[in-house]
Write a protein that holds these residues in place. Structure first.
Motif, PDB file in Angstrom:
ATOM      1  N   GLY A 193      59.352  62.990  78.677  1.00 17.20           N
ATOM      2  CA  GLY A 193      58.197  62.653  79.516  1.00 17.20           C
ATOM      3  C   GLY A 193      56.894  62.525  78.750  1.00 17.20           C
ATOM      4  O   GLY A 193      55.847  62.335  79.353  1.00 17.20           O
ATOM      5  N   CYS A 194      56.938  62.640  77.434  1.00 18.35           N
ATOM      6  CA  CYS A 194      55.691  62.689  76.664  1.00 18.35           C
ATOM      7  C   CYS A 194      55.537  61.587  75.622  1.00 18.35           C
ATOM      8  O   CYS A 194      54.594  61.621  74.833  1.00 18.35           O
TER       9      CYS A 194
ATOM     10  N   ASP B  20      54.100  58.398  74.437  1.00 20.60           N
ATOM     11  CA  ASP B  20      53.031  57.511  74.881  1.00 20.60           C
ATOM     12  C   ASP B  20      53.425  56.065  74.620  1.00 20.60           C
ATOM     13  O   ASP B  20      53.079  55.170  75.372  1.00 20.60           O
TER      14      ASP B  20
ATOM     15  N   HIS C  91      56.667  58.146  80.455  1.00 15.02           N
ATOM     16  CA  HIS C  91      55.952  58.528  81.667  1.00 15.02           C
ATOM     17  C   HIS C  91      55.278  57.285  82.222  1.00 15.02           C
ATOM     18  O   HIS C  91      55.220  56.247  81.547  1.00 15.02           O
ATOM     19  N   LYS C  92      54.762  57.383  83.421  1.00 12.97           N
ATOM     20  CA  LYS C  92      53.997  56.285  84.027  1.00 12.97           C
ATOM     21  C   LYS C  92      52.890  55.896  83.068  1.00 12.97           C
ATOM     22  O   LYS C  92      52.150  56.762  82.594  1.00 12.97           O
TER      23      LYS C  92
ATOM     24  N   SER D 228      53.281  54.699  80.066  1.00 12.48           N
ATOM     25  CA  SER D 228      53.757  54.578  78.672  1.00 12.48           C
ATOM     26  C   SER D 228      53.804  53.107  78.314  1.00 12.48           C
ATOM     27  O   SER D 228      54.029  52.250  79.179  1.00 12.48           O
TER      28      SER D 228
ATOM     29  N   PRO E 213      57.147  68.728  83.555  1.00 10.95           N
ATOM     30  CA  PRO E 213      56.733  67.560  84.325  1.00 10.95           C
ATOM     31  C   PRO E 213      57.963  66.943  84.997  1.00 10.95           C
ATOM     32  O   PRO E 213      59.093  67.186  84.569  1.00 10.95           O
ATOM     33  N   GLU E 214      57.718  66.145  86.045  1.00  8.20           N
ATOM     34  CA  GLU E 214      58.845  65.440  86.660  1.00  8.20           C
ATOM     35  C   GLU E 214      59.229  64.270  85.763  1.00  8.20           C
ATOM     36  O   GLU E 214      58.357  63.508  85.333  1.00  8.20           O
ATOM     37  N   LEU E 215      60.498  64.148  85.482  1.00  2.06           N
ATOM     38  CA  LEU E 215      60.928  63.132  84.505  1.00  2.06           C
ATOM     39  C   LEU E 215      61.627  61.972  85.193  1.00  2.06           C
ATOM     40  O   LEU E 215      62.242  62.129  86.244  1.00  2.06           O
TER      41      LEU E 215
END
Lengths: 193, 603
Positions: free
Chosen positions: A68-69, A71, A89-90, A92, B329-331
């Motif tokens: 999730g991290c 970028d 993630h949203k 990215s 976090p939500e994945l």
């Protein structure tokens, strides 16, 4: 210098993703960042799905990107741009070489290559930057510079002066390939600017 | 390795260890390739003044290093985690003899099994063999600790283990160049049987020395700077070592941490003081509860494997969420996609053998190397794989258990390097105790899986200089195998005939499959001619597709397309060779009965 970032490189073993990640690292280090990069060698390199993880910032401890991290993802193959979705993630950014390499199950007719595979990213509000790296490299005059085209496309998303990249290419690339690589970098940069 | 400025270098953990070993003034280094350790020796071989070699296996590698140490030199042995099992015999007794010149064994462990058959935790070896073990977290610390390991080895008269993991070996980071040490003692023969001849009467005396030394080491661990407390919030305290330290620093940046650079022996007083300072103590480590078990044995209350996984690699997210479960976090969930497992290369000689084995009704006892990929579909031609060299005795054992007419039911498959590593003794047993199983030696002129290292069958040493070349056929005959065949695996049809003949024999037989790895520099430099498909001749029989070659793909026909394009109505599709990927092996052409595959004129 407050900027920290996580860049995931993905592709198929043998595509040369390591070289592209190295040029990016040299530019980050020249710009004064600390960095760590994690690679996997050995069995996975034989045509399998491969990744390299690059993290930069003022001080980097872990060499691994947290799920999730990421970028930015730099994908060298379209399906491999989607495989590591849980890392994104949203918002990215995914810079993807629009190449298809068929995995064994598809090549032998057991499965199909997914249609419009990049839609999985777009639907989730991930920014997709498609790059026809091979065509651009051909236009520049050397198909082997496709990697550097991709590095150019990535460069606009990083807080690094393009002059630093150019200096890295000038010092790292053998003289006879220097100009063509500088052109490939500039052409790649144009795609994402 | 890449220079950033005068003293700073960008390098992997393995490159950093090679630099540290060079700076420590090591004279002799030996090891066996194995992911993730291989690049240490490869990089070290490029430094002037250090003798390096690839040994036939890890036991030999460690014994060579021990000999160099007995002669007074600083010496190094490198191997992957499972290699230490092979070297365990000399390791446990070298602990008793101690050293003359500093001796360091690097064990490169592979949590998550990126390229290994198990994920054993080799910290347990330090405890069992009673020797110090240092455990760096990143490339920079790896260089510092390997240098320190040689000093420690000489000061305490003990071999020292340096344990690294994949995420130290194959992580790149910034490393500072250091001073080159040239102050250690000169080499020479010293006769000290009371220290070096391990027969019972002497070993019992050395056994006492081992305990005294470990006691000294424990005292040193209390004050050494590599075991350090990093001050912070004392509500939660963390004791950690190796790469896990990095994840703790990112997951809990505020917390106080006891960072252990030496994971054995442990500084009991330091740990006790740290524990008394914090409200809640966590032990964060990958794989086994090694630190946790020993800290709990001190009577200290702590948490560890009750919340942190004991399998696979850790990362920052796992560490954070194991301790604070609701913090993640939500994945995005993964999308289902066709898998992309590793595959044998286009033109790989192994493919010809496994294609044939997939068509024979035999149990295939496999071994460790690229050829283990023969297990994957569409070939699916490997039925067991355990450890280096095991293929041969496993086939013999099965044959003995099955008895009667089992001679044509079991074959074993092993690579050239693995055969030399530990397959030979198995073959001697097969002959001596007489079972009729067939051994196939895949001789591709290199140790391929780990990235092209020379071995005793290639005729070159680690530096690429000419060396004695072992004659595999003569060796097999010398141990008593009467039936030794050689085949070109690219000629699939001819190879099948030979395999069938060998398997039917009621005596031990060996088939040597000879063709070079396509990744060899000389194979890459040659200009391969590509095969191409004459699609008008293709009848869609899929014979070539079943090879599973990455250069051949299947194009299915849509309804009615076959007739439209002039093929038989029932034909389901056609195959096509990617001429850029094709590596000129010709296996597909040797299988095609319809003249649909032809060798081209060059690329």
């Amino acid at each position: 210098m407050e900027d920290t970032g996580n860049i995931l490189f993905s592709g198929v073993g043998g595509q040369g993703i390591l070289l592209a990640s190295e040029i990016t690292v040299y530019a980050l280090l020249s710009a004064g960042y600390d960095a760590k990069k994690s690679e996997v060698h050995g069995m996975a390199q034989r045509g399998g799905s491969v990744t390299a993880q690059l993290r930069y910032g003022k001080k980097v401890y872990s060499p691994l990107i947290e799920p999730g991290c990421a970028d930015i993802q730099m994908a060298f193959e379209m399906m491999e741009a989607v495989r590591y979705l849980p890392f994104l993630h949203k918002g990215s950014k995914v810079i993807v070489n629009t190449q298809k390499i068929l995995p064994p199950s598809v090549a032998t007719g057991q499965a199909e290559y997914p249609k419009d595979v990049l839609n999985h990213l777009i639907e989730r509000d991930i920014v997709v930057v498609p790059v026809d790296a091979f065509d651009i490299a051909k236009e520049v005059g050397e198909i082997k510079t496709a990697n550097v085209v991709m590095v150019g496309a990535l460069s606009t998303f990083l807080p690094i002066d393009p002059a630093i990249y150019e200096e890295v290419i000038r010092t790292r690339v053998p003289e006879r390939f220097r100009d063509v690589n500088l052109q490939a970098f500039a052409a790649g940069r144009k795609v994402s600017e | 390795m890449t220079k950033i400025n005068n003293n700073a270098l960008w390098m992997s953990g393995n490159e950093a260890i090679a630099l540290g070993v060079y700076e420590a003034g090591v004279k002799v280094a030996s090891g066996y390739p194995g992911t993730p350790s291989t690049e240490i020796m490869e990089n070290l071989s490029k430094y002037e003044g250090v003798y390096t070699e690839w040994a036939p296996n890890e036991k030999v590698g460690l014994e060579v290093a021990l000999g160099a140490s007995f002669a007074g030199a600083r010496a190094l042995a490198t191997m992957k985690h499972v290699g230490v099992n092979v070297a365990a015999d000399p390791l446990f007794t070298a602990s008793y003899t101690g050293v003359c010149g500093g001796l360091v064994l690097v064990s490169a462990d592979d949590p998550e099994m990126h390229s290994s058959q198990n994920e054993q935790d080799n910290r347990n070896y330090a405890f069992a063999a009673k020797m110090p073990m240092l455990e760096p977290s990143d490339p920079s610390e790896a260089k510092e600790l390997v240098k320190l390991a040689f000093d420690l080895s000489e000061d305490l008269d003990t071999p020292v283990m340096l344990r690294i993991t994949t995420r130290v070996s194959h992580v790149k980071g910034v490393v500072e160049k250091g001073e080159i040490n040239s102050s250690h003692a000169a080499c020479g023969i010293k006769k000290i049987p009371g220290k070096l001849v391990m027969l019972p009467a002497i070993a019992r005396k050395r056994r006492v020395v081992v305990e005294e030394r470990m006691e000294k080491c424990r005292e040193l661990a209390e004050t050494a700077t590599f075991n350090r407390v990093e001050e912070g919030d004392t509500k939660r305290g963390f004791i950690t070592s190796g790469v896990s330290y990095l994840y703790v620093k990112e997951a809990f940046p505020e917390a106080t941490v006891l960072k252990l650079g030496m994971c054995w022996p442990l500084p009991e007083k330091k740990i006790r003081d740290f524990a008394s300072m914090v409200d809640e103590l966590f032990i964060v480590e990958e794989l086994d509860p090694f630190l946790e078990t020993h800290i709990k044995a001190m009577g200290i209350d702590c948490r560890g494997k009750d919340c942190i996984p004991n399998q696979g690699e850790l990362n920052t997210a796992i560490v954070r969420q194991s301790i604070d479960p609701d913090s993640g976090p939500e994945l995005f969930k993964p999308v289902e996609l066709p898998q992309r497992p590793p595959n044998m290369c286009a033109g790989c000689p192994h493919r010809g053998i496994f294609f044939n084995l997939s068509r024979m009704k035999v149990f295939v006892s496999g071994d460790i190397g690229c050829y283990t990929l023969g297990f994957l579909p569409p070939l699916s031609a490997m039925d067991s794989c355990v450890c280096m060299g095991a293929s041969v005795p496993i086939a013999h054992g099965m044959a003995k258990a099955l008895g009667g007419d089992s001679h044509n039911q079991v074959v074993s498959v092993i690579g050239d390097s693995t055969f030399i590593h530990s397959g030979i003794t198995g073959l001697i047993n097969t002959v001596y105790n007489n079972s009729a199983s067939t051994l196939i030696i895949l001789d591709n002129s290199i140790t391929a899986m780990t990235g092209q290292q020379h071995n005793p069958t290639t005729g070159y040493n680690i530096k690429g200089e000419a060396a004695s070349r072992l004659d595999m056929e003569a060796l097999c005959r010398a141990v008593g195998v009467k039936h030794v065949y050689k085949v070109n695996p690219h000629d699939v049809v001819e190879t099948r005939k030979v395999l069938k003949e060998a398997v039917e024999l009621k005596e031990p037989s060996v088939v040597i499959s000879e063709a070079p790895c396509v990744l060899l520099p000389e194979m890459k430099e040659r200009k391969p001619v590509s095969y191409f498909t004459n699609q008008e001749n293709c009848v869609g029989c899929m014979s070539c597709i079943r090879l599973g070659c990455p250069a051949i793909s299947w194009t299915p026909f849509a309804e009615g397309e076959a007739e439209e394009r002039g093929y038989r109505k029932k034909q389901k599709g056609i195959s096509k060779i990617d001429e850029i990927l094709c590596n000129d092996c010709g296996q597909c052409a040797s299988l095609c009965k319809f003249n649909a595959i032809t060798r081209g004129e060059g690329k």
